[in-house]
Design a protein around this motif. Sequence first.
Motif, PDB file in Angstrom:
ATOM      1  N   THR A  56      42.835  36.713  41.992  1.00  0.00           N
ATOM      2  CA  THR A  56      42.305  35.632  41.154  1.00  0.00           C
ATOM      3  C   THR A  56      42.992  34.301  41.443  1.00  0.00           C
ATOM      4  O   THR A  56      42.362  33.244  41.348  1.00  0.00           O
ATOM      5  N   ARG A  57      44.278  34.351  41.825  1.00  0.00           N
ATOM      6  CA  ARG A  57      44.959  33.104  42.232  1.00  0.00           C
ATOM      7  C   ARG A  57      44.305  32.530  43.484  1.00  0.00           C
ATOM      8  O   ARG A  57      44.168  31.310  43.612  1.00  0.00           O
ATOM      9  N   ASN A  58      43.922  33.423  44.400  1.00  0.00           N
ATOM     10  CA  ASN A  58      43.290  32.977  45.650  1.00  0.00           C
ATOM     11  C   ASN A  58      41.839  32.585  45.446  1.00  0.00           C
ATOM     12  O   ASN A  58      41.295  31.799  46.210  1.00  0.00           O
ATOM     13  N   GLY A  59      41.191  33.166  44.443  1.00  0.00           N
ATOM     14  CA  GLY A  59      39.800  32.845  44.141  1.00  0.00           C
ATOM     15  C   GLY A  59      38.827  33.432  45.151  1.00  0.00           C
ATOM     16  O   GLY A  59      39.187  34.254  45.982  1.00  0.00           O
ATOM     17  N   GLY A  60      37.600  33.011  45.047  1.00  0.00           N
ATOM     18  CA  GLY A  60      36.570  33.441  45.979  1.00  0.00           C
ATOM     19  C   GLY A  60      36.021  34.822  45.677  1.00  0.00           C
ATOM     20  O   GLY A  60      36.265  35.406  44.622  1.00  0.00           O
ATOM     21  N   PRO A  61      35.249  35.356  46.626  1.00  0.00           N
ATOM     22  CA  PRO A  61      34.587  36.649  46.417  1.00  0.00           C
ATOM     23  C   PRO A  61      35.576  37.808  46.234  1.00  0.00           C
ATOM     24  O   PRO A  61      35.279  38.767  45.542  1.00  0.00           O
ATOM     25  N   GLU A  62      36.751  37.702  46.850  1.00  0.00           N
ATOM     26  CA  GLU A  62      37.734  38.783  46.706  1.00  0.00           C
ATOM     27  C   GLU A  62      38.151  38.927  45.244  1.00  0.00           C
ATOM     28  O   GLU A  62      38.356  40.038  44.748  1.00  0.00           O
ATOM     29  N   ALA A  63      38.274  37.819  44.546  1.00  0.00           N
ATOM     30  CA  ALA A  63      38.662  37.859  43.135  1.00  0.00           C
ATOM     31  C   ALA A  63      37.621  38.621  42.319  1.00  0.00           C
ATOM     32  O   ALA A  63      37.965  39.498  41.520  1.00  0.00           O
ATOM     33  N   GLN A  64      36.369  38.304  42.539  1.00  0.00           N
ATOM     34  CA  GLN A  64      35.302  39.005  41.821  1.00  0.00           C
ATOM     35  C   GLN A  64      35.274  40.489  42.157  1.00  0.00           C
ATOM     36  O   GLN A  64      35.064  41.336  41.286  1.00  0.00           O
ATOM     37  N   GLU A  65      35.514  40.798  43.417  1.00  0.00           N
ATOM     38  CA  GLU A  65      35.532  42.195  43.856  1.00  0.00           C
ATOM     39  C   GLU A  65      36.670  42.964  43.174  1.00  0.00           C
ATOM     40  O   GLU A  65      36.473  44.085  42.689  1.00  0.00           O
ATOM     41  N   LYS A  66      37.868  42.376  43.129  1.00  0.00           N
ATOM     42  CA  LYS A  66      39.020  43.039  42.501  1.00  0.00           C
ATOM     43  C   LYS A  66      38.805  43.218  41.004  1.00  0.00           C
ATOM     44  O   LYS A  66      39.189  44.244  40.436  1.00  0.00           O
ATOM     45  N   ILE A  67      38.208  42.241  40.359  1.00  0.00           N
ATOM     46  CA  ILE A  67      37.926  42.352  38.930  1.00  0.00           C
ATOM     47  C   ILE A  67      36.925  43.469  38.684  1.00  0.00           C
ATOM     48  O   ILE A  67      37.094  44.288  37.771  1.00  0.00           O
ATOM     49  N   LYS A  68      35.905  43.551  39.527  1.00  0.00           N
ATOM     50  CA  LYS A  68      34.901  44.623  39.389  1.00  0.00           C
ATOM     51  C   LYS A  68      35.535  45.986  39.621  1.00  0.00           C
ATOM     52  O   LYS A  68      35.266  46.940  38.883  1.00  0.00           O
ATOM     53  N   GLU A  69      36.382  46.097  40.649  1.00  0.00           N
ATOM     54  CA  GLU A  69      37.080  47.359  40.915  1.00  0.00           C
ATOM     55  C   GLU A  69      37.901  47.797  39.696  1.00  0.00           C
ATOM     56  O   GLU A  69      37.854  48.961  39.301  1.00  0.00           O
ATOM     57  N   ALA A  70      38.645  46.864  39.135  1.00  0.00           N
ATOM     58  CA  ALA A  70      39.481  47.176  37.962  1.00  0.00           C
ATOM     59  C   ALA A  70      38.624  47.578  36.777  1.00  0.00           C
ATOM     60  O   ALA A  70      38.924  48.549  36.082  1.00  0.00           O
ATOM     61  N   SER A  71      37.543  46.855  36.569  1.00  0.00           N
ATOM     62  CA  SER A  71      36.646  47.164  35.471  1.00  0.00           C
ATOM     63  C   SER A  71      36.036  48.559  35.631  1.00  0.00           C
ATOM     64  O   SER A  71      35.957  49.341  34.671  1.00  0.00           O
ATOM     65  N   ASP A  72      35.621  48.877  36.838  1.00  0.00           N
ATOM     66  CA  ASP A  72      35.063  50.204  37.120  1.00  0.00           C
ATOM     67  C   ASP A  72      36.109  51.297  36.900  1.00  0.00           C
ATOM     68  O   ASP A  72      35.812  52.363  36.351  1.00  0.00           O
ATOM     69  N   ALA A  73      37.347  51.046  37.333  1.00  0.00           N
ATOM     70  CA  ALA A  73      38.425  52.017  37.150  1.00  0.00           C
ATOM     71  C   ALA A  73      38.693  52.231  35.661  1.00  0.00           C
ATOM     72  O   ALA A  73      38.887  53.371  35.211  1.00  0.00           O
ATOM     73  N   ILE A  74      38.692  51.167  34.881  1.00  0.00           N
ATOM     74  CA  ILE A  74      38.907  51.285  33.441  1.00  0.00           C
ATOM     75  C   ILE A  74      37.773  52.109  32.827  1.00  0.00           C
ATOM     76  O   ILE A  74      38.020  52.995  32.001  1.00  0.00           O
ATOM     77  N   GLY A  75      36.556  51.854  33.269  1.00  0.00           N
ATOM     78  CA  GLY A  75      35.414  52.633  32.775  1.00  0.00           C
ATOM     79  C   GLY A  75      35.553  54.117  33.071  1.00  0.00           C
ATOM     80  O   GLY A  75      35.287  54.961  32.216  1.00  0.00           O
ATOM     81  N   ARG A  76      36.022  54.451  34.269  1.00  0.00           N
ATOM     82  CA  ARG A  76      36.219  55.860  34.619  1.00  0.00           C
ATOM     83  C   ARG A  76      37.306  56.488  33.755  1.00  0.00           C
ATOM     84  O   ARG A  76      37.175  57.631  33.317  1.00  0.00           O
ATOM     85  N   LEU A  77      38.380  55.730  33.500  1.00  0.00           N
ATOM     86  CA  LEU A  77      39.468  56.265  32.675  1.00  0.00           C
ATOM     87  C   LEU A  77      39.009  56.487  31.232  1.00  0.00           C
ATOM     88  O   LEU A  77      39.364  57.477  30.599  1.00  0.00           O
ATOM     89  N   VAL A  78      38.204  55.569  30.722  1.00  0.00           N
ATOM     90  CA  VAL A  78      37.732  55.685  29.343  1.00  0.00           C
ATOM     91  C   VAL A  78      36.801  56.887  29.193  1.00  0.00           C
ATOM     92  O   VAL A  78      36.845  57.594  28.185  1.00  0.00           O
ATOM     93  N   ARG A  79      35.986  57.145  30.211  1.00  0.00           N
ATOM     94  CA  ARG A  79      35.041  58.259  30.143  1.00  0.00           C
ATOM     95  C   ARG A  79      35.720  59.614  30.347  1.00  0.00           C
ATOM     96  O   ARG A  79      35.175  60.635  29.984  1.00  0.00           O
ATOM     97  N   SER A  80      36.909  59.619  30.947  1.00  0.00           N
ATOM     98  CA  SER A  80      37.534  60.914  31.237  1.00  0.00           C
ATOM     99  C   SER A  80      38.270  61.486  30.049  1.00  0.00           C
ATOM    100  O   SER A  80      38.443  60.936  29.044  1.00  0.00           O
TER     101      SER A  80
END
Length: 93
Positions: A69-93
């Motif tokens: 997120t400090r660097n910005g750009g598409p990588e930031a959005q990708e990392k946020i999505k990855e984290a969000s998806d991981a949190i979703g998997r943890l919540v469902r388990s």
Amino acid sequence: MAGYGTARQDHLRRLRRIEGQTRGLQRMVDDDKYCIDILTQVSAVTSALQSFALSLLEEHLAHCVAEATRNGGPEAQEKIKEASDAIGRLVRS
């Protein structure tokens, strides 16, 4: 470098402990232990894995996501999505 780089040995120690607990479950079943005792141990292993996962997620957010997120750009959005998806998997388990 992955976010867990500095805590790698701690993570490995935790995982070895969890592995030992899991082997203990196998022995309990093999020794025909009381079902409730086995379920209690399953709960302990599950809790240990969840705690490990949350610790790893916290480090990922603090290092990988924060840096992206400090660097910005598409990588930031990708990392946020990855984290969000991981949190979703943890919540469902």
